[in-house]
Motif scaffolding. Structure first.
Motif, PDB file in Angstrom:
ATOM      1  N   ALA A  68      65.174  31.219  41.532  1.00  0.00           N
ATOM      2  CA  ALA A  68      64.980  32.575  41.127  1.00  0.00           C
ATOM      3  C   ALA A  68      63.660  32.900  40.247  1.00  0.00           C
ATOM      4  O   ALA A  68      62.954  33.814  40.764  1.00  0.00           O
ATOM      5  N   ALA A  69      63.174  31.928  39.524  1.00  0.00           N
ATOM      6  CA  ALA A  69      62.087  32.092  38.551  1.00  0.00           C
ATOM      7  C   ALA A  69      60.874  31.905  39.579  1.00  0.00           C
ATOM      8  O   ALA A  69      59.952  32.605  39.604  1.00  0.00           O
ATOM      9  N   ASP A  70      61.075  31.007  40.322  1.00  0.00           N
ATOM     10  CA  ASP A  70      59.901  30.589  41.442  1.00  0.00           C
ATOM     11  C   ASP A  70      59.764  31.558  42.305  1.00  0.00           C
ATOM     12  O   ASP A  70      58.324  32.214  42.765  1.00  0.00           O
ATOM     13  N   MET A  71      60.799  32.226  43.065  1.00  0.00           N
ATOM     14  CA  MET A  71      60.926  33.080  44.063  1.00  0.00           C
ATOM     15  C   MET A  71      60.152  34.514  43.168  1.00  0.00           C
ATOM     16  O   MET A  71      59.389  35.182  43.844  1.00  0.00           O
ATOM     17  N   SER A  72      60.469  34.830  41.938  1.00  0.00           N
ATOM     18  CA  SER A  72      59.983  36.082  41.237  1.00  0.00           C
ATOM     19  C   SER A  72      58.689  35.805  41.113  1.00  0.00           C
ATOM     20  O   SER A  72      57.933  36.747  41.242  1.00  0.00           O
ATOM     21  N   ARG A  73      58.294  34.697  40.792  1.00  0.00           N
ATOM     22  CA  ARG A  73      56.804  34.477  40.487  1.00  0.00           C
ATOM     23  C   ARG A  73      55.995  34.454  41.838  1.00  0.00           C
ATOM     24  O   ARG A  73      54.983  35.369  41.952  1.00  0.00           O
ATOM     25  N   ALA A  80      50.496  41.263  43.521  1.00  0.00           N
ATOM     26  CA  ALA A  80      49.145  41.450  43.090  1.00  0.00           C
ATOM     27  C   ALA A  80      48.092  41.265  43.998  1.00  0.00           C
ATOM     28  O   ALA A  80      47.048  41.974  43.848  1.00  0.00           O
ATOM     29  N   ALA A  81      48.313  40.397  45.227  1.00  0.00           N
ATOM     30  CA  ALA A  81      47.288  40.350  46.142  1.00  0.00           C
ATOM     31  C   ALA A  81      47.219  41.323  47.042  1.00  0.00           C
ATOM     32  O   ALA A  81      46.040  41.515  47.728  1.00  0.00           O
ATOM     33  N   ILE A  82      47.886  42.312  47.002  1.00  0.00           N
ATOM     34  CA  ILE A  82      47.981  43.541  47.966  1.00  0.00           C
ATOM     35  C   ILE A  82      47.102  44.568  47.391  1.00  0.00           C
ATOM     36  O   ILE A  82      47.198  44.986  46.215  1.00  0.00           O
ATOM     37  N   ARG A  83      46.125  44.865  48.106  1.00  0.00           N
ATOM     38  CA  ARG A  83      45.319  46.255  47.704  1.00  0.00           C
ATOM     39  C   ARG A  83      45.734  47.440  48.350  1.00  0.00           C
ATOM     40  O   ARG A  83      45.764  47.355  49.522  1.00  0.00           O
ATOM     41  N   PRO A  84      45.963  48.308  47.503  1.00  0.00           N
ATOM     42  CA  PRO A  84      46.514  49.769  48.197  1.00  0.00           C
ATOM     43  C   PRO A  84      45.323  50.326  48.978  1.00  0.00           C
ATOM     44  O   PRO A  84      44.102  50.092  48.931  1.00  0.00           O
ATOM     45  N   ALA A  85      45.722  51.050  49.871  1.00  0.00           N
ATOM     46  CA  ALA A  85      44.632  51.922  50.764  1.00  0.00           C
ATOM     47  C   ALA A  85      44.186  52.738  49.922  1.00  0.00           C
ATOM     48  O   ALA A  85      44.489  53.292  48.866  1.00  0.00           O
TER      49      ALA A  85
END
Length: 132
Positions: A68-73, A80-85
């Motif tokens: 669960a910790a790995d999936m959350s990370r 964080a990698a997604i940049r909003p339009a």
């Protein structure tokens, strides 16, 4: 006997009866205290059986916690990698204004005629200064 002593004895006797475990039966995929036709008795207080099961349950719980910790990370990193339009205006993005050229005052008069392409694009209206 005094009343508090009698009450204490009754509580001890009642607690002793409550600590006795009833039999548990497994009927298919269900556990119950009521025996069924195909049910089998399950030993619930046998330390030889419960100790390894508890250890296995603790190992599985620790593994699930790490997963669960790995999936959350991983999820946080992906978000964080997604940049909003670009939000806001429907018009074209603003272009930075060109830098102003230093003006050199010359004594000669400018020719009146067709302006160059740069002068036609960057027209700035200025109000005249009031006369004193």
């Amino acid at each position: 006997m005094s009343r508090p002593l009698l009450l204490g004895v009754l509580l001890l006797v009642g607690a002793g009866g409550a600590s006795a475990q009833d039999s548990v039966y497994r009927c298919g995929n269900e556990y119950t205290r009521v025996p069924c036709s195909q049910g089998r008795l399950v030993a619930i207080d046998d330390p030889e059986v419960t100790a390894p099961r508890r250890a296995e349950a603790a190992r599985v719980a620790a593994s699930e916690k790490r997963l669960a910790a790995d999936m959350s990370r991983d999820r946080r990193l992906a978000e964080a990698a997604i940049r909003p339009a670009m939000a806001g205006s429907l018009s074209a993005p603003k272009v930075a204004a060109p830098e102003a050229k230093p003006s050199s005052k010359s004594k000669s008069k400018k020719k009146r005629g067709k302006a160059s392409a740069d002068e036609r694009e960057d027209f700035v209206a200025v109000a005249p200064k009031p006369k004193k």
